[in-house]
Design an enzyme around this catalytic site. Structure first.
Site, PDB file in Angstrom:
ATOM      1  N   CYS A  81       0.815  -1.218   0.000  1.00 35.73           N
ATOM      2  CA  CYS A  81       0.000   0.000   0.000  1.00 35.73           C
ATOM      3  C   CYS A  81       0.846   1.265   0.000  1.00 35.73           C
ATOM      4  CB  CYS A  81      -0.878   0.024   1.248  1.00 35.73           C
ATOM      5  SG  CYS A  81      -1.937  -1.407   1.392  1.00 35.73           S
TER       6      CYS A  81
ATOM      7  N   ARG B 198       5.447   0.031  -5.957  1.00 31.27           N
ATOM      8  CA  ARG B 198       5.425  -0.742  -4.709  1.00 31.27           C
ATOM      9  C   ARG B 198       4.519  -1.965  -4.824  1.00 31.27           C
ATOM     10  NH1 ARG B 198       6.476   2.711   0.017  1.00 31.27           N
ATOM     11  NH2 ARG B 198       4.984   1.429   1.138  1.00 31.27           N
TER      12      ARG B 198
ATOM     13  N   TRP C  28      -2.834  -2.841  -1.550  1.00 31.71           N
ATOM     14  CA  TRP C  28      -2.354  -4.205  -1.812  1.00 31.71           C
ATOM     15  C   TRP C  28      -3.111  -5.066  -0.806  1.00 31.71           C
ATOM     16  CZ3 TRP C  28       0.501  -8.071   0.755  1.00 31.71           C
ATOM     17  CH2 TRP C  28       1.130  -9.016  -0.085  1.00 31.71           C
TER      18      TRP C  28
ATOM     19  N   ASN D  27      -1.998   2.396   5.734  1.00 30.10           N
ATOM     20  CA  ASN D  27      -1.057   1.307   5.437  1.00 30.10           C
ATOM     21  C   ASN D  27      -0.825   0.544   6.733  1.00 30.10           C
ATOM     22  OD1 ASN D  27      -0.762   2.427   2.946  1.00 30.10           O
ATOM     23  ND2 ASN D  27       1.416   2.878   3.126  1.00 30.10           N
ATOM     24  N   GLY D  28      -0.717  -0.777   6.636  1.00 30.69           N
ATOM     25  CA  GLY D  28      -0.458  -1.574   7.840  1.00 30.69           C
ATOM     26  C   GLY D  28      -1.602  -2.552   8.061  1.00 30.69           C
TER      27      GLY D  28
ATOM     28  N   LYS E 293      14.587 -14.853  -8.596  1.00 27.29           N
ATOM     29  CA  LYS E 293      14.404 -13.858  -9.676  1.00 27.29           C
ATOM     30  C   LYS E 293      13.568 -14.452 -10.794  1.00 27.29           C
ATOM     31  CE  LYS E 293      15.243 -11.164  -8.086  1.00 27.29           C
ATOM     32  NZ  LYS E 293      15.733 -10.502  -6.927  1.00 27.29           N
TER      33      LYS E 293
ATOM     34  N   GLU F 118       9.842 -14.943  -9.680  1.00 23.93           N
ATOM     35  CA  GLU F 118       9.154 -13.680  -9.400  1.00 23.93           C
ATOM     36  C   GLU F 118       8.632 -13.003 -10.656  1.00 23.93           C
ATOM     37  OE1 GLU F 118      10.763 -10.908  -5.947  1.00 23.93           O
ATOM     38  OE2 GLU F 118      12.322 -11.483  -7.367  1.00 23.93           O
TER      39      GLU F 118
ATOM     40  N   HIS G 297      20.361 -36.342  -3.675  1.00 21.23           N
ATOM     41  CA  HIS G 297      19.545 -36.679  -2.500  1.00 21.23           C
ATOM     42  C   HIS G 297      18.067 -36.400  -2.728  1.00 21.23           C
ATOM     43  CE1 HIS G 297      23.242 -37.439  -0.375  1.00 21.23           C
ATOM     44  NE2 HIS G 297      23.695 -36.277  -0.813  1.00 21.23           N
TER      45      HIS G 297
ATOM     46  N   LYS H 171       6.834  -4.154  -3.458  1.00 20.60           N
ATOM     47  CA  LYS H 171       8.250  -3.803  -3.317  1.00 20.60           C
ATOM     48  C   LYS H 171       8.672  -3.811  -1.863  1.00 20.60           C
ATOM     49  CE  LYS H 171      12.298  -2.405  -4.623  1.00 20.60           C
ATOM     50  NZ  LYS H 171      13.166  -3.513  -5.053  1.00 20.60           N
TER      51      LYS H 171
HETATM   52  C1  F6R Z   1      13.075 -10.189  -4.355  1.00 23.03           C
HETATM   53  C2  F6R Z   1      12.686  -9.143  -3.439  1.00 23.03           C
HETATM   54  C3  F6R Z   1      12.215  -9.536  -2.075  1.00 23.03           C
HETATM   55  C4  F6R Z   1      12.898  -8.627  -1.039  1.00 23.03           C
HETATM   56  C5  F6R Z   1      12.339  -8.899   0.359  1.00 23.03           C
HETATM   57  C6  F6R Z   1      13.027  -8.062   1.407  1.00 23.03           C
HETATM   58  O1  F6R Z   1      13.401  -9.681  -5.604  1.00 23.03           O
HETATM   59  O2  F6R Z   1      12.739  -7.991  -3.760  1.00 23.03           O
HETATM   60  O3  F6R Z   1      12.474 -10.873  -1.813  1.00 23.03           O
HETATM   61  O4  F6R Z   1      14.273  -8.861  -1.090  1.00 23.03           O
HETATM   62  O5  F6R Z   1      10.968  -8.638   0.370  1.00 23.03           O
HETATM   63  O6  F6R Z   1      12.865  -6.699   1.158  1.00 23.03           O
HETATM   64  P1  F6R Z   1      13.813  -5.660   1.861  1.00 23.03           P
HETATM   65  O7  F6R Z   1      15.187  -5.880   1.335  1.00 23.03           O
HETATM   66  O8  F6R Z   1      13.269  -4.314   1.500  1.00 23.03           O
HETATM   67  O9  F6R Z   1      13.748  -5.945   3.333  1.00 23.03           O
END
Ligand code: F6R
Length: 616
Positions: A2, A27, A75, A101-102, A493, A496, A512, A611
């Site tokens: 959010c 975000r 979100w 937000n929250g 990556k 995602e 294994h 994000k």
């Molecule tokens: C992967 C990604 C997430 C963040 C994770 C932690 O591409 O972006 O896995 O790495 O949500 O976010 P931060 O680093 O902001 O704590």
């Protein structure tokens, strides 16, 4: 996740709010909305599922002027994405509007009490409960003017469990917005004839560089020409005005089709920035004096525990391996969400390093607080020196990666790895690492930017490999030692942004169980640096090929055996073992990017992702 942007001004605010929401789009969100108070005293609310553009298209074409408004990208947490669940939410009277937000943990209890008092709800959200609660106290308050709104927030929030950053307006207060936070970021922007509130400083950039990062429990009242900050807690609020140090084009893609590709290409610069003035050639070490941790306190450390989520966790896993092999200090990693649930013991001389690009990730922050409560020395590795994480840790090592807008972490991850290499160097030189080994590491670090450039120059050939394998139903990523966490990151990556099921493994684990997944439609990406483990990695490729699995090998020096076995080879420059993770990350990012591109995915806004994960 959010986002909030709110503004009280002497000018029309709708275009500013919509533009602010567009700055928050990266975000991740599923719906957007705004509430404005027109100059004729009418509270107008518009909410729409989907993109900010859908909201913009839904607004009246020639609306009456409005100089005050709050807006939000949502979100979904409580209730599915829908017009009615989007923010802002109104109270029972329909005169008070709120964005949030929250998460409100006790929303169910609060809702039952409000229902019993005759309230009616139009959404499934915890936020609407909050709006009703604040409205209930507003109606009952004896105060007048802005005090009535701040008092009602103070009273309402006293019974709320959970996290919030919020902005509230009331029809009877034509100039006033009240905002407050607990556990979610909120920034006050000081503009000309206007004041703004945003959950993310980047959204304020077009309007001001003068900002105040509000602390937990700060409550602010803003009007076009004034602001005040008080505290919801027992202490008096303290604040200072910061200058935003962001380039005006920080939030633009430039000539790149996606933020992710732009940020992948910014990595040589990001690494140079993170090394600048931190390499200590004279002592063959790293200058970490800006950390504010004395050599004596660092010398006393007997264990390092590294905490993070997602990519930050994988950077931490690599960092732990770097620190162990360079400084001979026991180092391990913990998922932040697990650390806070497991009540882990911490020794008296533990250093807890919390890694987070945003510095606002709810699990990472909670883990940091838990570590501090247990008396550990804490260090934040973050891209945001004004974040909650940086402000609460004993010391901060800033990543200096520059703003990262793409949802998938790229340059922040590589900057985290280079920060760990610096930390390993400094801790190593405080212990047993010889001068010549320190110098060797410094020289290798200095070569990284041009080496990364040479990998970026292979983007076209990596795109061709991606196109060949883009229709795969699954992919495996295999690495050993320092490169095991990089295999995990490569898989993260890939899944995602391409939505292909991908999993990372330690190559030693293949036999294994993982080997059951090998078939002609499941490519394995094998990380094969030219190091002491090369023959083992070649053995892994043999085992995969024997089962007709396709192999994409990433390796440094030409190797005829790998060349003849693998279906595709990506060659990267040679470097020290310790820095192999940094160079191996780049082709994995490009492989994920080009696979997602070949599949037509929404690369900068992958489905369901946010994000900054500021809620539990
Ligand atoms: C992967 C990604 C997430 C963040 C994770 C932690 O591409 O972006 O896995 O790495 O949500 O976010 P931060 O680093 O902001 O704590």
């Amino acid at each position: 996740m959010c986002g909030i942007i709110a503004c009280t001004s002497t000018q029309e605010v709708r275009p500013l709010l919509l533009n602010g929401l567009r700055h928050l789009e990266y975000r991740g969100y599923d719906s957007a909305g705004l509430a404005v108070l027109t100059t004729s005293g009418h509270l107008e609310v518009h909410k729409k599922i989907g993109r900010v553009d859908s909201l913009a298209a839904h607004l009246p074409s020639s609306p009456p002027p409005a100089h005050l408004g709050i807006s939000h990208t949502r979100w979904a947490t409580h209730g599915e994405p829908s017009d009615s669940n989007a923010h802002p939410h109104l109270d029972q009277s329909g005169l008070l509007a709120l964005v949030h937000n929250g998460t409100i943990e006790n929303h169910a209890d609060l809702k039952s009490q409000l229902l019993a008092a005759g309230h009616h709800f139009l959404s499934e959200t915890d936020t609407e409960v909050l709006a009703h609660l604040v409205g209930q106290h507003y109606d009952a308050s004896s105060a007048s003017g802005p005090d009535r709104l701040t008092d009602s927030l103070r009273l309402a929030l006293a019974s709320v469990k959970g996290t919030f950053a919020l902005a509230v307006i009331h029809r009877d207060l034509p100039d006033i917005i009240v905002g407050t936070r607990r556990g979610s970021p909120l920034v006050l922007g000081l503009g000309r004839n206007q004041h703004l509130l945003a959950s993310d400083a980047a959204a304020l950039l077009p309007h001001t560089r003068k900002v105040i990062f509000l602390n937990d429990l700060d409550i602010t009242t803003i009007s076009p020409d004034n602001f005040s900050i008080a505290s919801l807690g027992p202490h008096t609020a303290s604040w200072h005005i910061s200058d935003l140090d962001l380039a005006p084009d920080a939030a633009s893609r430039g000539h790149f089709p996606h933020f992710m590709l732009k940020e992948i290409h910014e990595q040589p610069l990001a690494i140079s920035r993170s090394l600048h003035r931190r390499l200590d050639h004279d002592n063959a070490s790293a200058h970490l004096d800006q950390l504010g941790l004395s050599p004596a306190s660092l010398h006393h450390i007997d264990r390092v525990r590294i905490i993070g989520c997602g990519s930050a966790l994988y950077a931490g896993m690599t960092g732990a391996r770097m620190i162990e092999s360079t400084a001979f200090l026991p180092a391990d990693t913990e998922i932040a969400g697990e650390f806070r649930s497991l009540n882990r013991p911490l020794g008296n001389h533990s250093l807890v390093i919390t890694v987070s690009q945003s510095g606002e990730t709810a699990d990472s922050l909670a883990a940091l607080r838990e570590a501090r409560r247990k008396g550990a020395l804490t260090l934040a590795l973050t891209n945001h020196p004004s974040s909650s994480l940086a402000r609460e840790a004993d010391a901060t090592l800033e990543l200096l990666a520059g703003p990262e807008i793409g949802v998938a972490a790229t340059k922040s991850f590589v900057s985290q790895l280079s920060a760990f290499a610096l930390l390993a160097l400094a801790l190593g030189r405080l212990r047993h690492l010889p001068h010549h080994s320190g110098l060797e590491l410094i020289h290798a670090l200095e070569q990284l930017p041009s080496q990364i450039d040479s990998i970026l120059a292979q983007s076209h050939s990596i795109a061709a490999i991606a196109a060949r394998f883009a229709s795969s139903h699954g992919m495996l990523f295999l690495g050993r030692g320092l490169l095991f966490p990089i295999a995990l990151e490569g898989a993260l990556k890939m899944k995602e942004i391409s939505y292909i099921h991908a999993a990372g493994f330690a190559a030693s684990e293949l036999k294994h169980g993982v080997i059951a997944l090998i078939d002609p439609h499941t490519p394995s990406v094998c990380l094969c640096p030219d190091d002491s483990l090369l023959s083992k990695n070649i053995g892994t490729i043999h085992e995969i090929k024997a089962r007709r699995g396709p192999v994409i090998a990433i390796t440094s020096n030409p190797n005829p055996e790998i060349d003849s076995l693998a279906d595709a080879v990506i060659r990267i420059p040679a470097t020290l073992d310790l820095l192999q993770p940094i160079l191996h990350t780049i082709p994995l990012q490009l492989l994920a990017y080009h696979t997602a591109l070949a599949l037509g995915r929404d690369i900068d806004k992958p489905r369901n992702l946010a994000k900054s994960v500021t809620v539990d």
